[in-house]
Every structure is written in structure tokens, then in C-alpha cells.
Design a protein around this motif. Structure first.
Motif, PDB file in Angstrom:
ATOM      1  N   GLN A  92       0.721  -1.386   0.047  1.00  7.92           N
ATOM      2  CA  GLN A  92       0.175   0.059  -0.129  1.00  7.92           C
ATOM      3  C   GLN A  92       0.723   1.308  -0.052  1.00  7.92           C
ATOM      4  O   GLN A  92       0.131   2.365  -0.473  1.00  7.92           O
ATOM      5  CB  GLN A  92      -1.008  -0.074   1.048  1.00  7.92           C
ATOM      6  CG  GLN A  92      -1.878  -1.066   1.319  1.00  7.92           C
ATOM      7  CD  GLN A  92      -2.940  -1.161   0.040  1.00  7.92           C
ATOM      8  OE1 GLN A  92      -3.531   0.021  -0.143  1.00  7.92           O
ATOM      9  NE2 GLN A  92      -2.846  -2.285  -0.439  1.00  7.92           N
ATOM     10  N   SER A  93       2.217   1.131   0.207  1.00 10.81           N
ATOM     11  CA  SER A  93       2.884   2.203   0.189  1.00 10.81           C
ATOM     12  C   SER A  93       4.317   1.874  -0.305  1.00 10.81           C
ATOM     13  O   SER A  93       4.799   0.714  -0.317  1.00 10.81           O
ATOM     14  CB  SER A  93       3.091   3.038   1.779  1.00 10.81           C
ATOM     15  OG  SER A  93       3.841   2.094   2.669  1.00 10.81           O
ATOM     16  N   TYR A  94       5.066   2.909  -0.569  1.00 11.16           N
ATOM     17  CA  TYR A  94       6.595   2.544  -1.043  1.00 11.16           C
ATOM     18  C   TYR A  94       7.374   2.020   0.184  1.00 11.16           C
ATOM     19  O   TYR A  94       8.089   0.985  -0.239  1.00 11.16           O
ATOM     20  CB  TYR A  94       7.149   3.864  -1.856  1.00 11.16           C
ATOM     21  CG  TYR A  94       8.637   3.526  -1.902  1.00 11.16           C
ATOM     22  CD1 TYR A  94       8.997   2.570  -3.111  1.00 11.16           C
ATOM     23  CD2 TYR A  94       9.777   4.085  -1.361  1.00 11.16           C
ATOM     24  CE1 TYR A  94      10.093   2.363  -3.519  1.00 11.16           C
ATOM     25  CE2 TYR A  94      11.117   3.851  -1.821  1.00 11.16           C
ATOM     26  CZ  TYR A  94      10.987   2.990  -2.706  1.00 11.16           C
ATOM     27  OH  TYR A  94      12.694   2.696  -3.179  1.00 11.16           O
ATOM     28  N   GLU A  95       7.320   2.411   1.420  1.00 12.40           N
ATOM     29  CA  GLU A  95       7.887   2.006   2.546  1.00 12.40           C
ATOM     30  C   GLU A  95       7.660   0.484   2.688  1.00 12.40           C
ATOM     31  O   GLU A  95       8.721  -0.471   3.070  1.00 12.40           O
ATOM     32  CB  GLU A  95       7.664   2.689   3.902  1.00 12.40           C
ATOM     33  CG  GLU A  95       8.010   4.050   3.657  1.00 12.40           C
ATOM     34  CD  GLU A  95       7.122   5.113   2.648  1.00 12.40           C
ATOM     35  OE1 GLU A  95       6.191   4.916   2.347  1.00 12.40           O
ATOM     36  OE2 GLU A  95       8.036   6.169   2.154  1.00 12.40           O
TER      37      GLU A  95
ATOM     38  N   LEU B 164       6.982   9.431  -7.618  1.00 11.78           N
ATOM     39  CA  LEU B 164       7.996  10.193  -7.931  1.00 11.78           C
ATOM     40  C   LEU B 164       8.159  11.396  -6.895  1.00 11.78           C
ATOM     41  O   LEU B 164       8.961  11.981  -6.306  1.00 11.78           O
ATOM     42  CB  LEU B 164       8.037  10.744  -9.455  1.00 11.78           C
ATOM     43  CG  LEU B 164       8.438   9.557 -10.252  1.00 11.78           C
ATOM     44  CD1 LEU B 164       8.255  10.084 -11.715  1.00 11.78           C
ATOM     45  CD2 LEU B 164       9.490   8.824 -10.091  1.00 11.78           C
ATOM     46  N   TYR B 165       6.894  12.087  -6.752  1.00 12.49           N
ATOM     47  CA  TYR B 165       6.856  13.253  -5.748  1.00 12.49           C
ATOM     48  C   TYR B 165       7.164  12.984  -4.529  1.00 12.49           C
ATOM     49  O   TYR B 165       8.148  13.838  -3.679  1.00 12.49           O
ATOM     50  CB  TYR B 165       5.594  14.087  -5.932  1.00 12.49           C
ATOM     51  CG  TYR B 165       5.610  15.227  -7.025  1.00 12.49           C
ATOM     52  CD1 TYR B 165       5.977  16.437  -6.854  1.00 12.49           C
ATOM     53  CD2 TYR B 165       4.517  14.888  -8.185  1.00 12.49           C
ATOM     54  CE1 TYR B 165       6.208  17.381  -7.999  1.00 12.49           C
ATOM     55  CE2 TYR B 165       4.411  16.186  -9.149  1.00 12.49           C
ATOM     56  CZ  TYR B 165       5.395  17.208  -8.951  1.00 12.49           C
ATOM     57  OH  TYR B 165       5.247  18.194  -9.741  1.00 12.49           O
ATOM     58  N   GLU B 166       6.580  11.787  -3.804  1.00 11.01           N
ATOM     59  CA  GLU B 166       6.969  11.599  -2.585  1.00 11.01           C
ATOM     60  C   GLU B 166       8.301  11.149  -2.538  1.00 11.01           C
ATOM     61  O   GLU B 166       9.063  11.281  -1.306  1.00 11.01           O
ATOM     62  CB  GLU B 166       6.048  10.318  -2.191  1.00 11.01           C
ATOM     63  CG  GLU B 166       4.772  10.577  -2.145  1.00 11.01           C
ATOM     64  CD  GLU B 166       3.909   9.141  -1.775  1.00 11.01           C
ATOM     65  OE1 GLU B 166       2.578   9.605  -1.470  1.00 11.01           O
ATOM     66  OE2 GLU B 166       4.202   8.245  -1.902  1.00 11.01           O
ATOM     67  N   GLN B 167       9.297  10.853  -3.546  1.00  8.25           N
ATOM     68  CA  GLN B 167      10.574  10.346  -3.167  1.00  8.25           C
ATOM     69  C   GLN B 167      11.434  11.618  -3.883  1.00  8.25           C
ATOM     70  O   GLN B 167      12.636  11.585  -4.123  1.00  8.25           O
ATOM     71  CB  GLN B 167      11.227   9.079  -4.032  1.00  8.25           C
ATOM     72  CG  GLN B 167      10.172   7.870  -3.652  1.00  8.25           C
ATOM     73  CD  GLN B 167      10.368   7.766  -1.996  1.00  8.25           C
ATOM     74  OE1 GLN B 167      11.492   7.827  -1.569  1.00  8.25           O
ATOM     75  NE2 GLN B 167       9.335   7.472  -1.341  1.00  8.25           N
TER      76      GLN B 167
ATOM     77  N   GLN C   3      -3.536   3.703  -8.072  1.00  7.03           N
ATOM     78  CA  GLN C   3      -2.661   2.683  -7.147  1.00  7.03           C
ATOM     79  C   GLN C   3      -1.793   1.661  -8.227  1.00  7.03           C
ATOM     80  O   GLN C   3      -0.861   1.528  -7.948  1.00  7.03           O
ATOM     81  CB  GLN C   3      -3.591   1.630  -6.292  1.00  7.03           C
ATOM     82  CG  GLN C   3      -2.942   0.725  -5.300  1.00  7.03           C
ATOM     83  CD  GLN C   3      -3.788   0.206  -4.309  1.00  7.03           C
ATOM     84  OE1 GLN C   3      -4.647  -0.416  -4.907  1.00  7.03           O
ATOM     85  NE2 GLN C   3      -3.420   0.536  -3.213  1.00  7.03           N
ATOM     86  N   GLU C   4      -2.438   1.552  -9.196  1.00  8.21           N
ATOM     87  CA  GLU C   4      -1.689   0.675 -10.477  1.00  8.21           C
ATOM     88  C   GLU C   4      -0.415   1.416 -10.924  1.00  8.21           C
ATOM     89  O   GLU C   4       0.642   0.772 -11.029  1.00  8.21           O
ATOM     90  CB  GLU C   4      -2.614   0.340 -11.737  1.00  8.21           C
ATOM     91  CG  GLU C   4      -3.511  -0.350 -11.465  1.00  8.21           C
ATOM     92  CD  GLU C   4      -3.346  -1.878 -11.251  1.00  8.21           C
ATOM     93  OE1 GLU C   4      -2.328  -2.169 -11.748  1.00  8.21           O
ATOM     94  OE2 GLU C   4      -4.025  -2.673 -10.482  1.00  8.21           O
ATOM     95  N   GLY C   5      -0.536   2.939 -11.115  1.00  8.13           N
ATOM     96  CA  GLY C   5       0.623   3.567 -11.356  1.00  8.13           C
ATOM     97  C   GLY C   5       1.648   3.762 -10.312  1.00  8.13           C
ATOM     98  O   GLY C   5       2.811   3.712 -10.554  1.00  8.13           O
ATOM     99  N   GLU C   6       1.321   3.607  -9.229  1.00  8.73           N
ATOM    100  CA  GLU C   6       2.334   3.813  -8.056  1.00  8.73           C
ATOM    101  C   GLU C   6       3.127   2.360  -7.760  1.00  8.73           C
ATOM    102  O   GLU C   6       4.215   2.556  -7.841  1.00  8.73           O
ATOM    103  CB  GLU C   6       1.760   3.877  -6.526  1.00  8.73           C
ATOM    104  CG  GLU C   6       1.276   5.359  -6.518  1.00  8.73           C
ATOM    105  CD  GLU C   6       0.583   5.676  -5.170  1.00  8.73           C
ATOM    106  OE1 GLU C   6       1.155   5.732  -3.930  1.00  8.73           O
ATOM    107  OE2 GLU C   6      -0.757   5.372  -4.763  1.00  8.73           O
ATOM    108  N   ARG C   7       2.380   1.206  -7.917  1.00 11.02           N
ATOM    109  CA  ARG C   7       2.723   0.192  -7.683  1.00 11.02           C
ATOM    110  C   ARG C   7       3.696  -0.412  -8.955  1.00 11.02           C
ATOM    111  O   ARG C   7       4.742  -1.049  -8.847  1.00 11.02           O
ATOM    112  CB  ARG C   7       1.866  -1.143  -7.658  1.00 11.02           C
ATOM    113  CG  ARG C   7       1.313  -1.120  -6.493  1.00 11.02           C
ATOM    114  CD  ARG C   7       0.078  -2.260  -6.432  1.00 11.02           C
ATOM    115  NE  ARG C   7      -0.372  -2.094  -4.921  1.00 11.02           N
ATOM    116  CZ  ARG C   7      -1.768  -2.518  -4.621  1.00 11.02           C
ATOM    117  NH1 ARG C   7      -2.492  -3.055  -5.685  1.00 11.02           N
ATOM    118  NH2 ARG C   7      -2.358  -2.454  -3.316  1.00 11.02           N
TER     119      ARG C   7
END
Length: 499
Positions: free
Chosen positions: A29-32, A177-180, A457-461
Motif C-alpha cells: 500500500q506504500s513505497y515503504e 515520484l513526488y514522494e521521493q 494505485q496501479e501507477g504507484e505499484r
């Protein structure tokens, strides 16, 4: 797909654990959370050991080792001018081929340790030169060095493909990308990708998070016309008025020049003249500063058959709206230039590109990095077949186009088909939407909240596995930028103090 060579050597218990971890990582559910699971997979499969082995056919480890030792030595001896000389020699993101895509496929996280150490050392040396500790180089020399280095290193760009409502996938790519802190300042888009580009390009920096939450996307962008109306007129299947209203509501009446002044982002929208005899173009603050952004995006969304071709609108110096190239109508840029890499490279000094691809007629044929760069003999038949199929398709299209001269509509469709075949759909880093049949059914639905969340969510994963590669590409460039900004602030303070 990942770790196929390593997982063969693990015992049954580890194999079961790896399988479970791979199932879990698909639902992170998150990059972490994704990163924690990825590290466990690397450890469980033994893929982590690959990072410590410098042998590889994909980069020159000896060159990197030599440069790494020189940088460490000169930094420890505080020899700033020598550091500058060595850094200048290899100031490119892919020196000795360290950015090769295959170097980021063997593990979930990171690449060879020697490459990671080298990137860290380059960044540390750059920071040292910019610091007060480096006393053998004047402030003026430092600013000159970093200004030249910024040009030499270049900058990244992100390109968003078309794909109608599937383009909401791009919001997930941007969010990750913004989150990182990895979002490039140069963006391009065609069709649905143009909407993503423009949404960010007209926003103030403080509004980006709000946009990526999706509220601006919930609207009636598509309204399909009655089939009787379609038969009677020359308009497309969808009513362009609804899309126009959606774009004007969310993008306002900013020109490309005004959008840059507001957001600080270099946005590019791909459009193509309706007459296929003319080349596709990109609209931006350099090529069309006075064109209204919503107007260019509307043209970029004018997919043949779905929407009719449109005219562009520009704003004069006195604020009056006028037609841009009044005798020309425009259509979707993706039919001839989905990813305008070469044109942008000339304008923005690009070093590498990130491609976010969801075009439904392209995605099924795109290959992973492993498939594209395989060198074993078993891959030869497929590679030959793919190349020959493109050559044959071009030949058939050329043959058909020559014989359709007297049928303008057929000729135009064949020209569009040729444009689709004759493009390059890959960037240096590729984030590809892998959709099932249910998700393809979303393509022409109006973007609602639930659908937005699914596709985002598909894009994030899809982006998370590429973060390591993008970080490696971006690290040195970001360091150069931050050092230059800090030095300019210091120079301004010194001037102010002397005055």
C-alpha cells in the motif's frame, strides 16, 4: 520474472517464503511497505550477493573502481582542483555504462555496490567542493564549475502517453515520484498524458498534492453522441464540448508562457496537424508561448474517430484571443509523436527520460528490460521476428498509402497507422501499465473517485520497482543543482555585505 537465476538454488522452505513475499509485494500500500518486502526478497533469494560481484557484461567495473579510488584519495587530501578535473572527466549519468537497465533487474532494490559507492562518492565530492572546507578554489571558480557541470550533466524529463481514462495511471506515477523527490521539471504528454502534464503545469507548487489527490479529475469529460448524429455529420463519436468544458474548468486561460511562470515546470503537449503531410509538433513556452494550454490539450486529445480535429487558440499581447495558424486543424499528437524525445532533447538538454506508457494499442507489445536486452541465442528468433514484423508492416502501409491517393479519408487513416508503427515508445526508464480486460473496459469511462484510486494505485505499484534506477540517475544531477543554488545564495550575501 525477477531472480529467476537465484531462486533455483534456494531450499523448499526459502522457496515457499519467496513465493509468499512476492504475493505480498503485489499488494503493498506504500513505497515503504514495498521496499521492506523487496529487501526481504533480495535476502531470501540470495540476489543480494550479486551486488558484491563486480563482474558484469553491462558496465566497465575497472573504470569505475579507478575513478572511485581517485576521488577518495583527492578528497581525503583536500585537493579540490584535482577533484574538479576528475569529476569533469566523467560528468554523465551513464559513465562506463553504469545506467544500463540490466544493472537494475537482478535485485528489487539497488544495483552493484561499487556503482552505488561511486555515485555516493561523486555526490560527496561535489558537496565538498561547494563547501567552506574547500579553500583552494574561489567562490567565482566554484560557481563557474557548477554552472558548467549542470549543462554537462543535463536534466531528466518524464513523458506521459495517451490512453483515455487509463491515463489516470499517470497520477500514480507522479505521486510515487513526488514522494521521493524525483519528479523531473520537464514534462511532456499526448492525449490523456497531455491532461496530466497540463494539470501539473498550470498549478502552483503548493497545489500539486491537491491535484494528485484527484479531485480535479472527477468530472464529465466524455459524452458520447447518438449514432444517428455521428452518421449525419463529420464529428467524432464523443461530444468535444464536454471535454472542452472539462479542460477550461481545470486549466483556466493560461498560455504556455504564463503556465511556466506559475508552476516553474517546462510542459510540452504533443499535437499533430490534421493533414498528415505535416510533421507533429510540441507546444511549449519556447515554440508556442502564446497558445492557451487548454487549447493545445484539447487538440492533443482529438483522437481520430473519437473526437473531431480542432483549431488552436492563442492570446495576443493585448489579451485578445485569436486563432493560432488559423488555416490548420490539429489532432492527437500520439498518432505520430507519443514520446517526442528528440525534439525535447534539443530544447532542454536532456540526459535521460522516464516513459509512463498506458496506450492500449502499445502496451501489449512492449517488452520488459530483461526481454529487450537479452543476449542469449534463445532470444534471437523473437528479436528477428519483431524487427521483421515492423519492416513488413511499414512496407504494407507504404504500399497501401500509395494506392489510396484518391481516397483522402482512407489515406489519412493509413498515414495515422504508419505513424503509430514508426515511433519509438521506450524511454531510458520505462513504467508500463499492465492491464487486464476489466481495466481496459475503463478506458472510455468518465473519471470517478473509485476508478481514480484503482488506476492511481496501479501507477504507484508500477513505479516503485523503478525508484532505485531513477534515484541512481538523478542523484548527481540533484547534488549539482543544490550546490549551485547554495553558492549563488552565498555570492548574493557577499555582494550585499560588501555594498
Amino acid at each position: 520474472m525477477l531472480f529467476k537465476d537465484f531462486s533455483q538454488n534456494v531450499n523448499a522452505y526459502k522457496s515457499k517464503r519467496v513465493k509468499l513475499l512476492k504475493q505480498q509485494i503485489q499488494h503493498a500500500q506504500s513505497y515503504e511497505e514495498w521496499k521492506a518486502l523487496a529487501l526481504k526478497i533480495d535476502e531470501a533469494t540470495g540476489a543480494w550477493e550479486w551486488k558484491y560481484d563486480n563482474t558484469s557484461p553491462y558496465f566497465d567495473a575497472a573504470v569505475i573502481a579507478s575513478r572511485l579510488n581517485l576521488l577518495k584519495r583527492y578528497k581525503s587530501m583536500q585537493r579540490g582542483k584535482d577533484l574538479m578535473h576528475v569529476l569533469h572527466e566523467g560528468l554523465t549519468y551513464d559513465v562506463a555504462n553504469i545506467a544500463h537497465p540490466m544493472l537494475f533487474t537482478a535485485t528489487c532494490i539497488g544495483t552493484k555496490i561499487i556503482i552505488e559507492d561511486y555515485i555516493d562518492q561523486v555526490s560527496e565530492c561535489l558537496a565538498y567542493i561547494a563547501s567552506c572546507e574547500c579553500t583552494d578554489i574561489s567562490l567565482k571558480e566554484k560557481i563557474k564549475f557548477f554552472t558548467e557541470s549542470k549543462v554537462a550533466y543535463g536534466q531528466p524529463a518524464i513523458m506521459f502517453s495517451g490512453g483515455a481514462t487509463l491515463g489516470l495511471f499517470h497520477t500514480g506515477v507522479c505521486k510515487a515520484l513526488y514522494e521521493q523527490d524525483l519528479m523531473p521539471a520537464v514534462l511532456s504528454g499526448s492525449s490523456a498524458g497531455a491532461i496530466m502534464t497540463a494539470m501539473l503545469g498550470v498549478a502552483k507548487p503548493t497545489e500539486i498534492e491537491h491535484i494528485l489527490n484527484g479531485e480535479n479529475f472527477y468530472d464529465e469529460a466524455f459524452k458520447f453522441r447518438d449514432w444517428k448524429e455521428v452518421i449525419k455529420g463529420n464529428s467524432g463519436l464523443a461530444d468535444v464540448r464536454y471535454l472542452k468544458q472539462f479542460l477550461k474548468k481545470n486549466l483556466g486561460d493560461l498560455t504556455f508562457k504564463e503556465a511556466f511562470e506559475q508552476s516553474g515546470l517546462h510542459i510540452n503537449v504533443a499535437v499533430a496537424p490534421y493533414e498528415a503531410s505535416q510533421d507533429a509538433r510540441i507546444m511549449n513556452k519556447f515554440t508556442s508561448p502564446d497558445v492557451l494550454v487548454w487549447s493545445a490539450v484539447l487538440a492533443s486529445c482529438a483522437v481520430p474517430v473519437l473526437f473531431p480535429p480542432v483549431k488552436l487558440t492563442s492570446k495576443r499581447y493585448d489579451g485578445k484571443y485569436t486563432s493560432y495558424m488559423a488555416n490548420t486543424k490539429w489532432v492527437d499528437g500520439s498518432v505520430r509523436s507519443d514520446f517526442p524525445q528528440e525534439k525535447m532533447a534539443r530544447l532542454y538538454n536532456l540526459s535521460y527520460t522516464i516513459a509512463s506508457q498506458v496506450n492500449p494499442h502499445i502496451v501489449p507489445f512492449m517488452q520488459s528490460d530483461e526481454e529487450r536486452y537479452r543476449k542469449d541465442m534463445l532470444s534471437w528468433p523473437e528479436r528477428i521476428a519483431r524487427r521483421q514484423s515492423i519492416v513488413i508492416s511499414r512496407g504494407i502501409m507504404d504500399f497501401a498509402r500509395e494506392r489510396a491517393e484518391r481516397m483522402p479519408t482512407i489515406r489519412r487513416l493509413l498515414d495515422y497507422g504508419y505513424g503509430v508503427i514508426d515511433q519509438r515508445y521506450y524511454g531510458d526508464v520505462n513504467i508500463i501499465g499492465r492491464f487486464n480486460l476489466r481495466e481496459y473496459s475503463y478506458m472510455l469511462k468518465n473519471p470517478k473517485q473509485n476508478l481514480f484510486k484503482i488506476l492511481q494505485q496501479e501507477g504507484e505499484r508500477a513505479t516503485w520497482p523503478k525508484i532505485s534506477s531513477i534515484e541512481a540517475h538523478a542523484r548527481v544531477g540533484k547534488t549539482i543543482h543544490h550546490c549551485l543554488e547554495s553558492l549563488k545564495v552565498l555570492q548574493h550575501k557577499e555582494k550585499h555585505a560588501s555594498a
